[in-house]
Structure formats: C-alpha cells, structure tokens
Design a protein around this motif. Structure first.
Motif, PDB file in Angstrom:
ATOM      1  N   MET A 296       0.992  -1.138   0.128  1.00 16.17           N
ATOM      2  CA  MET A 296      -0.050  -0.169  -0.019  1.00 16.17           C
ATOM      3  C   MET A 296       0.984   1.220   0.007  1.00 16.17           C
TER       4      MET A 296
ATOM      5  N   PHE B  47       0.526   5.180   1.102  1.00 16.44           N
ATOM      6  CA  PHE B  47      -0.375   5.779   2.146  1.00 16.44           C
ATOM      7  C   PHE B  47      -0.365   7.336   1.565  1.00 16.44           C
TER       8      PHE B  47
ATOM      9  N   SER C 123      -0.166   9.957   3.696  1.00 10.47           N
ATOM     10  CA  SER C 123       0.718  10.552   4.293  1.00 10.47           C
ATOM     11  C   SER C 123       2.060   9.933   4.193  1.00 10.47           C
TER      12      SER C 123
ATOM     13  N   ALA D  13       3.842   7.753   5.189  1.00 11.43           N
ATOM     14  CA  ALA D  13       4.030   6.842   6.215  1.00 11.43           C
ATOM     15  C   ALA D  13       5.622   6.283   6.038  1.00 11.43           C
ATOM     16  N   LEU D  14       6.590   7.105   5.597  1.00 12.41           N
ATOM     17  CA  LEU D  14       7.814   6.786   5.731  1.00 12.41           C
ATOM     18  C   LEU D  14       8.517   6.875   7.079  1.00 12.41           C
ATOM     19  N   TRP D  15       9.162   5.963   7.446  1.00 13.98           N
ATOM     20  CA  TRP D  15       9.909   5.747   8.880  1.00 13.98           C
ATOM     21  C   TRP D  15      10.720   6.971   9.149  1.00 13.98           C
ATOM     22  N   PRO D  16      10.678   7.881   9.796  1.00 15.03           N
ATOM     23  CA  PRO D  16      12.063   8.977   9.762  1.00 15.03           C
ATOM     24  C   PRO D  16      13.114   8.246  10.362  1.00 15.03           C
ATOM     25  N   HIS D  17      13.041   7.559  11.283  1.00 15.45           N
ATOM     26  CA  HIS D  17      14.347   6.633  12.016  1.00 15.45           C
ATOM     27  C   HIS D  17      15.168   6.063  11.195  1.00 15.45           C
ATOM     28  N   LEU D  18      14.687   5.547   9.981  1.00 16.21           N
ATOM     29  CA  LEU D  18      15.383   4.829   8.892  1.00 16.21           C
ATOM     30  C   LEU D  18      15.845   5.596   7.635  1.00 16.21           C
TER      31      LEU D  18
ATOM     32  N   PHE E 292      13.018  -2.610   3.952  1.00 15.57           N
ATOM     33  CA  PHE E 292      12.071  -3.209   5.083  1.00 15.57           C
ATOM     34  C   PHE E 292      11.222  -4.239   4.758  1.00 15.57           C
TER      35      PHE E 292
ATOM     36  N   ASP F 169      14.058  13.183   6.031  1.00 10.92           N
ATOM     37  CA  ASP F 169      13.748  14.609   6.273  1.00 10.92           C
ATOM     38  C   ASP F 169      14.467  15.399   5.263  1.00 10.92           C
TER      39      ASP F 169
ATOM     40  N   GLN G  54       9.701  12.120  -1.574  1.00  8.61           N
ATOM     41  CA  GLN G  54       9.062  10.998  -0.537  1.00  8.61           C
ATOM     42  C   GLN G  54       7.932  10.269  -1.245  1.00  8.61           C
TER      43      GLN G  54
ATOM     44  N   ARG H 293       9.026   1.645  -1.993  1.00  2.00           N
ATOM     45  CA  ARG H 293       9.011   0.668  -0.941  1.00  2.00           C
ATOM     46  C   ARG H 293       7.628  -0.222  -1.210  1.00  2.00           C
ATOM     47  N   ALA H 294       6.836   0.078  -1.838  1.00  3.36           N
ATOM     48  CA  ALA H 294       5.663  -0.773  -2.088  1.00  3.36           C
ATOM     49  C   ALA H 294       6.059  -1.675  -3.144  1.00  3.36           C
TER      50      ALA H 294
ATOM     51  N   ALA I 231      -0.291   5.260  10.643  1.00  3.60           N
ATOM     52  CA  ALA I 231       0.049   4.812   9.280  1.00  3.60           C
ATOM     53  C   ALA I 231       1.505   4.196   9.340  1.00  3.60           C
ATOM     54  N   MET I 232       2.405   4.894  10.209  1.00  2.00           N
ATOM     55  CA  MET I 232       3.798   4.239  10.408  1.00  2.00           C
ATOM     56  C   MET I 232       3.640   2.834  10.762  1.00  2.00           C
TER      57      MET I 232
ATOM     58  N   ASN J 281       1.410  -3.729   6.505  1.00  2.00           N
ATOM     59  CA  ASN J 281       1.221  -4.017   4.885  1.00  2.00           C
ATOM     60  C   ASN J 281       2.379  -4.521   4.371  1.00  2.00           C
ATOM     61  N   LEU J 282       3.549  -4.583   4.967  1.00  2.00           N
ATOM     62  CA  LEU J 282       4.817  -4.954   4.135  1.00  2.00           C
ATOM     63  C   LEU J 282       5.263  -6.362   4.922  1.00  2.00           C
TER      64      LEU J 282
ATOM     65  N   SER K 226      12.231  13.579  14.486  1.00  2.00           N
ATOM     66  CA  SER K 226      11.867  13.926  13.304  1.00  2.00           C
ATOM     67  C   SER K 226      10.545  14.547  13.159  1.00  2.00           C
TER      68      SER K 226
ATOM     69  N   LEU L 129       8.373  14.011  11.102  1.00  2.00           N
ATOM     70  CA  LEU L 129       7.719  13.248  10.026  1.00  2.00           C
ATOM     71  C   LEU L 129       6.804  12.054  10.647  1.00  2.00           C
TER      72      LEU L 129
END
Lengths: 355, 568
Positions: free
Chosen positions: A79, A81, A83, A85-90, A98, A132, A139, A146-147, B180-181, B187-188, B277, B279
C-alpha cells in the motif's frame, strides 16, 4: 498478478454503515480507480482489501484464494499511504529494504533490488539520505519504491498525490501509471480527483454513500453516465427534468420546459414508460451554438460569459432555466445581452436518466 | 506579534532566569570549586571534591543516590511501559476509568506515602500481622519486606510515586505517532511483535527517554522519602544534614554540585536522543488508529493488570488513611478501633493551621508569577518570529532538569547574611519571597507547556480578526486570545498550584522557623514529634490528598487530553 474480487462487502462502524453490499472484480494487470466524494466509503473499501479493516460481512479474494480474515502482513498487497508513512528513523534505503528483510531475502539481493527500485522511481543514489532531506515529491517516489520492491500481488494507492502541488501531481500521474504498467501490476487507486481518475484509469468505480453507482472505462462513465449522481460528479452537466412522450429503440422523446428533446438511454436495464418523469443530462460542451435548427434545438439569451483561453463558458437563459455552455477554441466571442441565440444538442449527447 | 514587545518580554524573562535560576545554580558549582588559600585569598581548587571522594561515607552516599536513581527508574519503567503499551494498543473493559485510576499516586506527597508504606509493609506492619493471624508466618521471625527498611523501600516508594509521570509521557509519545507508520510495516509483511521492536519502539524512544530522565533525576535527588525511612547514607540527606554548618563546611556545596552535574548530563543525553523528526508524528486529522477492541478473557486480563497496578499503588494511600483514623495501630492487620480525633486534634495543633495558610499563600503567589511569565514565554515562542524563541522555550524547561534540592540549596546559601539574596529575607527571617520564587521557577515548565499547547491550537487569525475590527492589543488579549486558551491556562495553573502545595525540598530547606512552615514541613515536623505526631501527620496528609485529587481532576477536565501537560 491476480484478479481481486470483492463479494457483498458490508462494513459498519457502530451504527454507521460505511459500505453497503459492494461487489466488484478488478482484472489482473488492470489499473482500477475508486472514485467518490469524501465519506463515500472508498478508503474503507481499500483498507478492507489491504486487511487494515475486516469487513462486517462479505468476502475478498485474491485470485482463487480467500483473504477476508487473513492478517494484513500476510496478504502481499502493498500500500502507498496518503501521508507516505515513511519511517523517519530509517534512511531511504532502509525504508525500501524493510519489506525485503521481512521476506528473508539474502543481503546482496536486497541491495540489488533496492538500487533497482530507486532507479525505477528515478532517485538513483539516494539510498543513504534521511527521509527529512527528501522533498514531498521525492518522498512520494520513495513510498512507491518501498511498496513496489517486494513485488506485491497488487498495489493499493490511497490518494497518493493529494499532498503534492498541481504541477507535480500531473507529472506523477504519468509516472505512477508507467511504473504500474511496466511491472504488470494490478493497481487499485483511491481518489476524489475526477481528472486524475479519467487520465489514469483503465476502469473505475464511482462510489456514493457506501454503494457502487457505476463501473466502467473513463470514457463510458463520462459519456454514458447511468445516474444523475454520476453525471454530476464526473464533469459538469445541465440537468433538465421532463416527461416521456415516446420511446424508440434506445432513444426517448421527452417534453421539457425547453421544448421536446430526444435523448439516449444509457441504463440497459431501464425502459422508460410513456408519461414517466425523467431527467436529461446535457454536458456544457454538448450544446452547440449557431447550428441550423432542427430537433433538439433551443432558443436562449446569453446572460453571462467567462473567457478561459482555450475555451469560453456561457450561461444562457432559456425557457427552461439557465444552461451552461462551453465552446472550445471559440472564433466569435458573444457578448451578454446580444440577440437570441440557438442551442442544439445531438441525440447521442443528450442522456436520459431516471429521476 | 511585533518584534519590539517580543524582544522586551523575552529579555525580561532571560534576565529573571539569569538572576533566579542560573546564578544560584552556578553559585553552588562555583563554591564547590572555590577554597581559601593559606594566605586568606580565594583560589580555585578540587580539594572539596577530593575530600568528598576520599571519604567513604560520602562516596557511599553518592553511590547510593545513583543506585537509587537507576533502580527506581528501571522499576518505574517496568510498571509504566506495559501500562502505556496496553493502553495504546487495546480497548478493554473499563479503560477510561482505569486510565485515570492508575494516576492515583500523583495525589500523595511521596514522603507521606512512605509513612503509609511503613505501616503496611514494615516488620510490624499490617501485611505481616495479617500473615501471622493466618498462621502463614512465624510471629517470632517476621519477614522484613522493605529489606532493612531502606533501599528497596525507597525504590518501591519512588517507583509507585513516579510511574504516572513516565506513563503519561510514553502514552503521549505513542498517541502522537502516525498510525500509518505501523500500518505500513504491517502492510509490508511485518508481524506484530517485530513491528513493535522495529517501528513503534524506535519512534517512541524520545518520549520514553525524556520521561525516564525526569524519573531518574527525581529519584536520584529525592530527599523526603529517604528522610522518612531514616536512610542517612545517601547524598541528598547528607546535604540536608550538612545545612546547619554551611558556613564552616563546604562539603554540601561539592555534593550539590555533583548532583547538579549528573542531572544536567542525564537531561542533555535525553535531549540528544530527542532529535526527533516531525515526519513520524500524526498528521492532522490523524489517520484511523490501530486500537484493537478486546473481548472476553483478554479484555479482563488487561483490566486486571490496570487494577493490579492501581491496588499496589494504593498501598501508601490506604496506610496513610488508616493511620489517620487509628486510635492505635501496631502489629495488627487493621487498627483496633477507629476515631476522627486526629483530624480534630490536628486542627488544634499550633503548626497545622498556620502551615495551611502559609502554603496557600506561597503556592498561590508562585502560581500567579508562573502564570504571568509562562504566558509571556508562550506568546513569544508561538507568535513571534524571534530567532532564539526555541532556545527560550528550551531554557524555561530547564528547571525540570535541575533537582529541587540544588535550587533550594542555592537559594539558602545566597540568602545568608551578606550574600546577594539576603534582602529577600523578611525582617524576622521570613522566607516568603524566597519560597515563592523557588516554587514559581520550578513550576514554570507546567504552565509554559500548557500555554504553548493552547496557543498552538488557537488560530492566530482569530486574533487578527479582532485587531482588524479595531480592538487594541490589550483588548484583543483580554477579549479574544486569553479566553480562547483559558482552559489550558487554568489546567496548567491548577497543576502547578497543586504541586507547589506539596513541594518538599524547597519547603524543608528554606523554611526555618515554625511560623513560616508550609504544609509539607509541618507534616515532616509532626512525623518526628513524640506521642501521636505520626497520626496527626497522616491526618494532614489525607487533607492534602483530598485537596490534590480535586485539583488534578479539575485540571484533567479543563486540560482535556491528559498527558499533554507532563510532556517534556
């Protein structure tokens, strides 16, 4: 790639029914759009297909396999998203990797496939960046990569372009369609933007209040809407009420305030009866100016105009109220208040609808 | 907001902080490094630190304080992390009520709670008496649950008192995550427990770290609880004991400086991890949440966990309430007979009524000052474009990092004869101004967070609309801006007032004469009074409990979402 089938899906949140008995089949390799106003249930349907919601009743199948109760992480339905939904810590690369790590893909292959995915979304060499540092459009591409990188059975897109500016949106439309087609994916795309749907879809479903109003190719939906709601939601139209005088083959002759008009019947399951009250839909560009009068001709007076460059828009007062008329590439520009003007619509272009 | 007024407000606040925050804290550190040479001149020296570290008693005191901090933080985390995670992920039976009940420890000053714990779990306490009655324990060899009445007892008391603060921090961090995070990971193909480790935990880490650092600093420098448990071998108590000979003995300075340095390092570390962040946080409006509705036994298991935590956390409260009602309570499960006489007697005691009046005055004035300054800070931070506005925001949060003990010690030292703050002492040594300032500085962060949250949620266009209709800046503030954030301000003020009423370190250290005692010092003094002093103290503690629970409920109602006020 497999077809996605929804059978009699009902979803209620408490006393609110978000989806009321929805059935549809998305063919393998098809780019399918769910289109509707906000609150029509399109996102809920997408989330049911992703497994993020469980339908109250009904079945969802991927090919021959029923997945209705299957948890989302086993569905292979990737999916994108709204927004992102990208993980900011990666990092960008870690975000993309992932899903491959979850699938226990060997390390060297992960690296190769992440690079390929970045290549595909035109971000080569961005793997080490942090989220960021990426712009909104970038993004969007990362979340697409990623999907896609996990080679999913289908790609689900939830209003993916709604956070981008207009120009980027047009560019990304073609980009997403290219990527989906190049990979031979089955894509389901949710949007409220009709232009996006018309431009990108192989087929689309218009949803209204938790039910499907109409399914078809973009040109079918636009040219042959089967209900006043669809005619009004996709593009603009003039709705005129009338009474049936006569029905011949798939055409109807109706008495309206503008005089008798001939219109085409689009709903194959409907045969109007004499005297039945119906609605006629005539699109602004279906009204032609200065045509020799014959049948389907109407007299009017221009009361307002707005010039839009490639086209000109008039509001014309007729015996049956104001009609909106659009003329492409206009040669003569009429001024409001000029003498009477004749409007004419082809039989094919006037649509008869149940009222 | 115009640049000029913003600059004036900001520089006034910075000036106040320089005088009443940085100066006392810096003075403590400076004194610790400054000695007198043989010829009478002042020199920089490490001698005091040497004598602290070469003295086994002080070494042990520091080590014990550090160990108390670490073990208490671990224990607090062990309670609050599961609470917050279960509350975040599941909907279960009774969740709204239980979510509030587990905040119960906030309503009792920890050192009063310690009295209750001693009554309940001590060698001759209620638990042992009950076990002996049941024949499950040998009356001649009762178990000491509090492990020599010391270390573990203090850890227990700290953990029981502090877990709500950490729980609210973690809960707020989790609530701010974009649902969504987690959904994207799901989802993955990521199964639930891995999702927790790879996505949820790393994203919530800043909140967990920030909360834990507060808990560590608090328990590392806790004074009241070790005092009640008679645990003298810990640095804060050693500082307290050294106050009487402050002019001759520089050791308290060195000890205080060490506490301050450790606390600052921990706070700074937590801030570094906070490099968050924006985000990952929830968009507005947020996506659909991931809360799962549990049914049947799973639901009751979660409820049971919350109830269990609540019951254990209530042990001190129950102890204090029973003690305040007991005629005599020693070596039995519950008191032999109950009486209200302590409550009546407490009101007749010469310490009690003045202490209540004093506390109301101190806390009331401190809250007004904090409200005034807090509003100014919030205004500059949210509505001005000053470059250093975020630094200003960070600065006013610093009192959270500096132990109350350090500040109180700094004020006391500076108010000695001939020192800079001596003029703040009243004619008869009345510490009114000192205590009010100390309370106000330490409670400022709560008011600032509340006011900033309120202003951020309120649309500046509403204010501009008032200006465009001809309202002056002052009238606009009075008629539009302040009413709009009134609920936030009230919530922040109530909390800061309540915490000021029950403040321990400043109160114990700064109030020297009985007629100036605030409630907490009165309770502490009563505790060490012979006869029925303990029961009187308990009765006063119950009054405090009733008062603080009413205040916190008021703040929760006004502030809406709980947790927001305690976030760092």
């Amino acid at each position: 790639m497999e077809a996605i089938i929804a059978e009699h899906i009902v979803k209620s949140f408490g006393s609110v029914q978000a989806l009321a008995d929805i059935s549809l089949k998305v063919e393998s390799g098809e780019m399918f759009f769910l289109l509707g106003a906000s609150g029509c249930g399109k996102t809920t349907l997408l989330r049911c297909i992703a497994g993020l919601e469980i339908p109250s009743s009904g079945k969802i199948l991927f090919g021959n396999q029923e997945v209705t109760q299957m948890p989302p992480h086993k569905r292979e339905a990737a999916m994108v998203f709204q927004s992102y939904a990208l993980w900011p810590h990666l990092t960008v690369g870690q975000n993309i990797a992932f899903g491959l790590e979850e699938r226990k893909v060997p390390k060297p292959e992960i690296k190769r496939r992440v690079d390929e995915a970045l290549e595909m979304v035109k971000l080569p060499g961005f793997g080490e960046r942090s989220i960021d540092q990426m712009s909104g459009g970038q993004q969007q591409r990362v979340s697409l990569a990623r999907a896609l990188v996990v080679k999913p059975k289908c790609l689900l897109l939830d209003e993916p372009l709604s956070n981008l500016d207009a120009q980027l949106r047009v560019e990304m439309r073609r980009e997403i369609r290219r990527i989906v087609k190049e990979n031979g994916l089955t894509g389901i795309y949710v949007t409220h933007d009709q232009e996006e749907a018309l431009a990108m879809a192989d087929r689309m479903a218009v949803l209204h209040a938790g039910t499907i109003s109409q399914v078809g190719a973009p040109e079918t939906i636009y040219r042959s809407p089967r209900s006043a709601y669809v005619a009004n939601f996709i593009g603009e139209t003039n709705l005129i009420s009338g009474n049936v005088l006569d029905v011949k083959e798939r055409f109807v002759l109706a008495q309206t305030a503008l005089g008798p008009l001939v219109a085409r019947i689009t709903d194959p399951d409907w045969l109007p009866q004499s005297g039945e009250s119906i609605q006629l839909s005539i699109r602004p560009e279906a009204w032609r100016l200065h045509q020799p009068s014959g049948d389907n001709a109407v007299q009017g007076k221009i009361v307002e105009r707005s010039y839009l460059g490639q086209r000109i828009q008039y509001w014309i007062e007729t015996a049956g109220g104001r009609q909106q008329v659009v003329e492409m590439n206009p040669h003569i520009i009429h001024e409001p208040g000029e003498a009477t003007i004749m409007l004419h619509a082809r039989h094919d272009d006037a649509i008869a609808l149940k009222s | 907001m115009k640049r000029g007024p913003a600059l004036i407000i900001a520089s006034t606040i910075i000036l106040l902080f320089l005088v009443f925050f940085f100066y006392p804290a810096g003075m403590v550190v400076k004194q610790a490094f400054q000695g007198t040479a043989a010829d009478g001149s002042t020199i920089w020296t490490l001698a005091f630190f040497n004598s602290v570290f070469s003295n086994p008693i002080y070494r042990e005191g520091l080590w014990n304080a550090f160990a108390l901090g670490i073990v208490s933080t671990a224990a607090t985390l062990a309670i609050s992390l599961p609470l917050a995670l279960i509350g975040h992920r599941y909907d279960f039976f009774g969740k709204p009520v239980l979510g509030v009940l587990v905040l119960a420890p906030l309503i009792l000053p920890p050192f009063v709670g310690a009295v209750g714990v001693k009554q309940m779990l001590g060698v001759h306490g209620a638990l042992n008496a009950g076990l002996i009655d049941l024949g499950w324990m040998n009356a001649q060899a009762p178990i000491d649950w509090l492990a020599n009445g010391r270390f573990l007892g203090i850890v227990l008391m700290n953990a029981l008192h502090l877990y709500p603060i950490l729980y609210m921090n973690i809960a707020a961090a989790l609530a701010n995550l974009d649902p969504a995070m987690e959904q994207a990971a799901e989802n993955l193909g990521c199964p639930p427990w891995k999702r927790f480790l790879r996505i949820t935990m790393p994203l919530a880490m800043p909140g967990i770290f920030a909360g834990s650092s507060l808990v560590f600093i608090w328990s590392f420098t806790e004074l009241g609880v070790p005092l009640v448990f008679d645990y003298a071998r810990v640095a804060p108590v050693q500082i307290f004991d050294g106050l009487k000979s402050l002019d001759k003995n520089p050791i308290p300075y060195a000890l205080t400086a060490i506490l301050l340095i450790v606390a600052t390092v921990v706070f700074a570390l937590a801030k570094c991890v906070m490099g968050r962040s924006p985000l990952g946080t929830a968009p507005r409006p947020p996506a659909r949440a991931n809360t799962h509705r549990l049914r049947g036994w799973k639901s009751f298991l979660c409820s049971g966990f919350f109830i269990g935590v609540f019951l254990i956390a209530s042990i001190p409260h129950i102890g204090v309430v029973l003690l305040s009602l007991a005629n005599r309570w020693y070596g039995t499960l519950i008191p032999d007979s109950l009486t209200l006489r302590h409550y009546i007697e407490a009101l007749g005691n010469g310490l009690v009524v003045p202490s209540i009046q004093n506390s109301l005055m101190y806390a009331g004035c401190a809250t007004l000052i904090a409200l005034f300054i807090g509003l100014g800070v919030a205004w500059v931070v949210v509505r001005s474009n000053l470059k250093f506005r975020n630094a200003l925001d960070a600065m006013v949060m610093l009192p959270l990092a500096v132990p109350g003990l350090v500040m109180a010690f700094g004020y006391l030292a500076l108010s000695q004869e001939g020192k800079a703050f001596h003029f703040l002492l009243g004619a008869d040594g009345n510490p009114f101004f000192l205590i009010v300032i100390a309370y106000a500085v330490r409670r400022l962060p709560y008011v600032v967070r509340a006011a900033v949250a309120g202003l951020q949620q309120s649309n500046p266009m509403l204010e501009e609309a008032a200006r465009s209709l001809g309202a002056s800046q002052f009238r606009m503030m009075r008629r539009v801006a302040i009413p709009l954030i009134g609920a936030n301000l009230a919530a922040g003020s109530i909390l800061s007032f309540a915490f000021a009423m029950l403040e321990v370190s400043d109160s114990l250290i700064l109030a020297q004469q009985a007629e100036h005692y605030p409630i907490t010092k009165a309770i502490y003094t009563l505790l060490s009074t012979l006869g029925n002093g303990t029961e009187l103290a308990a009765a006063l503690g119950v009054w405090a409990m009733v008062f603080l629970s009413a205040a916190i409920m008021g703040a929760a109602v006004l502030g809406g979402k709980r947790g927001g006020l305690f976030k760092v």
